[in-house]
Design a protein around this motif. Sequence first.
Motif, mmCIF file in Angstrom:
data_model
loop_
_atom_site.group_PDB
_atom_site.id
_atom_site.type_symbol
_atom_site.label_atom_id
_atom_site.label_comp_id
_atom_site.label_asym_id
_atom_site.label_seq_id
_atom_site.Cartn_x
_atom_site.Cartn_y
_atom_site.Cartn_z
ATOM 1 N N GLU A 34 8.043 17.197 22.703
ATOM 2 C CA GLU A 34 6.824 16.495 23.092
ATOM 3 C C GLU A 34 6.912 15.909 24.496
ATOM 4 O OE1 GLU A 34 5.952 13.592 20.123
ATOM 5 O OE2 GLU A 34 7.850 12.552 20.382
ATOM 6 N N SER A 35 8.117 15.594 24.964
ATOM 7 C CA SER A 35 8.254 15.090 26.336
ATOM 8 C C SER A 35 7.937 16.175 27.355
ATOM 9 C CB SER A 35 9.650 14.516 26.576
ATOM 10 O OG SER A 35 10.617 15.543 26.653
ATOM 11 N N LEU A 36 7.965 17.437 26.901
ATOM 12 C CA LEU A 36 7.613 18.569 27.749
ATOM 13 C C LEU A 36 6.175 19.034 27.486
ATOM 14 C CD1 LEU A 36 10.918 20.606 27.319
ATOM 15 C CD2 LEU A 36 10.260 19.163 29.256
ATOM 16 N N ASP A 37 5.425 18.210 26.753
ATOM 17 C CA ASP A 37 4.045 18.524 26.370
ATOM 18 C C ASP A 37 3.950 19.775 25.504
ATOM 19 O OD1 ASP A 37 2.905 16.294 27.592
ATOM 20 O OD2 ASP A 37 2.765 17.317 29.519
ATOM 21 N N ILE A 38 4.967 19.990 24.671
ATOM 22 C CA ILE A 38 4.937 21.099 23.720
ATOM 23 C C ILE A 38 4.397 20.551 22.406
ATOM 24 C CG2 ILE A 38 6.315 22.774 22.425
ATOM 25 C CD1 ILE A 38 8.231 22.862 24.806
ATOM 26 N N ASP A 39 3.177 20.950 22.083
ATOM 27 C CA ASP A 39 2.574 20.533 20.824
ATOM 28 C C ASP A 39 2.839 21.594 19.764
ATOM 29 O OD1 ASP A 39 0.839 22.611 21.487
ATOM 30 O OD2 ASP A 39 -0.869 21.296 21.880
ATOM 31 N N SER A 40 2.263 21.434 18.592
ATOM 32 C CA SER A 40 2.546 22.372 17.502
ATOM 33 C C SER A 40 2.071 23.787 17.839
ATOM 34 C CB SER A 40 1.953 21.886 16.187
ATOM 35 O OG SER A 40 0.572 21.665 16.322
ATOM 36 N N LEU A 41 0.973 23.927 18.568
ATOM 37 C CA LEU A 41 0.490 25.255 18.957
ATOM 38 C C LEU A 41 1.460 25.919 19.937
ATOM 39 C CD1 LEU A 41 -1.640 27.465 18.860
ATOM 40 C CD2 LEU A 41 -2.874 26.250 20.667
ATOM 41 N N LEU A 63 9.825 26.891 11.440
ATOM 42 C CA LEU A 63 8.466 26.407 11.216
ATOM 43 C C LEU A 63 8.458 24.923 10.879
ATOM 44 C CD1 LEU A 63 7.140 29.436 9.148
ATOM 45 C CD2 LEU A 63 7.015 29.069 11.621
ATOM 46 N N ASP A 64 9.612 24.377 10.531
ATOM 47 C CA ASP A 64 9.728 22.956 10.219
ATOM 48 C C ASP A 64 9.910 22.101 11.474
ATOM 49 O OD1 ASP A 64 9.505 23.511 7.526
ATOM 50 O OD2 ASP A 64 11.673 23.550 7.202
ATOM 51 N N LEU A 65 10.164 22.740 12.614
ATOM 52 C CA LEU A 65 10.332 21.981 13.847
ATOM 53 C C LEU A 65 9.019 21.296 14.195
ATOM 54 C CD1 LEU A 65 12.338 24.495 16.060
ATOM 55 C CD2 LEU A 65 13.171 22.351 15.118
ATOM 56 N N SER A 66 9.119 20.115 14.725
ATOM 57 C CA SER A 66 7.930 19.385 15.156
ATOM 58 C C SER A 66 8.079 19.072 16.640
ATOM 59 C CB SER A 66 7.787 18.091 14.362
ATOM 60 O OG SER A 66 8.753 17.152 14.791
ATOM 61 N N PRO A 67 6.994 18.660 17.277
ATOM 62 C CA PRO A 67 7.106 18.280 18.684
ATOM 63 C C PRO A 67 8.108 17.154 18.936
ATOM 64 C CG PRO A 67 4.818 18.677 18.130
ATOM 65 C CD PRO A 67 5.601 18.705 16.833
ATOM 66 N N ALA A 68 8.448 16.391 17.904
ATOM 67 C CA ALA A 68 9.431 15.313 18.064
ATOM 68 C C ALA A 68 10.868 15.834 18.076
ATOM 69 C CB ALA A 68 9.268 14.282 16.951
ATOM 70 N N VAL A 77 18.260 26.259 15.810
ATOM 71 C CA VAL A 77 17.506 27.107 14.891
ATOM 72 C C VAL A 77 17.415 28.530 15.452
ATOM 73 C CG1 VAL A 77 15.218 27.496 13.888
ATOM 74 C CG2 VAL A 77 16.211 25.217 13.865
ATOM 75 N N PHE A 78 17.149 28.633 16.752
ATOM 76 C CA PHE A 78 17.037 29.952 17.380
ATOM 77 C C PHE A 78 18.387 30.666 17.360
ATOM 78 C CE2 PHE A 78 13.095 28.309 18.258
ATOM 79 C CZ PHE A 78 12.330 29.040 19.164
#
Length: 82
Positions: A34-41, A63-68, A77-78
Amino acid sequence: MDQVALPENFIALLTDHLRIPVPADGLSAATTLESLDIDSLALMELVVAAEDVLGIVLPDSALDLSPAATLGEAAKVFDEAT
């Protein structure tokens, strides 16, 4: 994982496919999505790009990863999918 360098292919996904406007050396395992402005989309775009570019199938935990989540958590995970 804070002290571990992020995999180059993971950084390339962030900078090339999501066009994160941060230099690669400005990213660390402790940086949150989220600090990089990566939202769920954007996170889903990252998952799709990883599967296309790296030829991997990410586990359901991706799929369980969240912006936090941190970049270290996402990279783990990758990495487990390769």
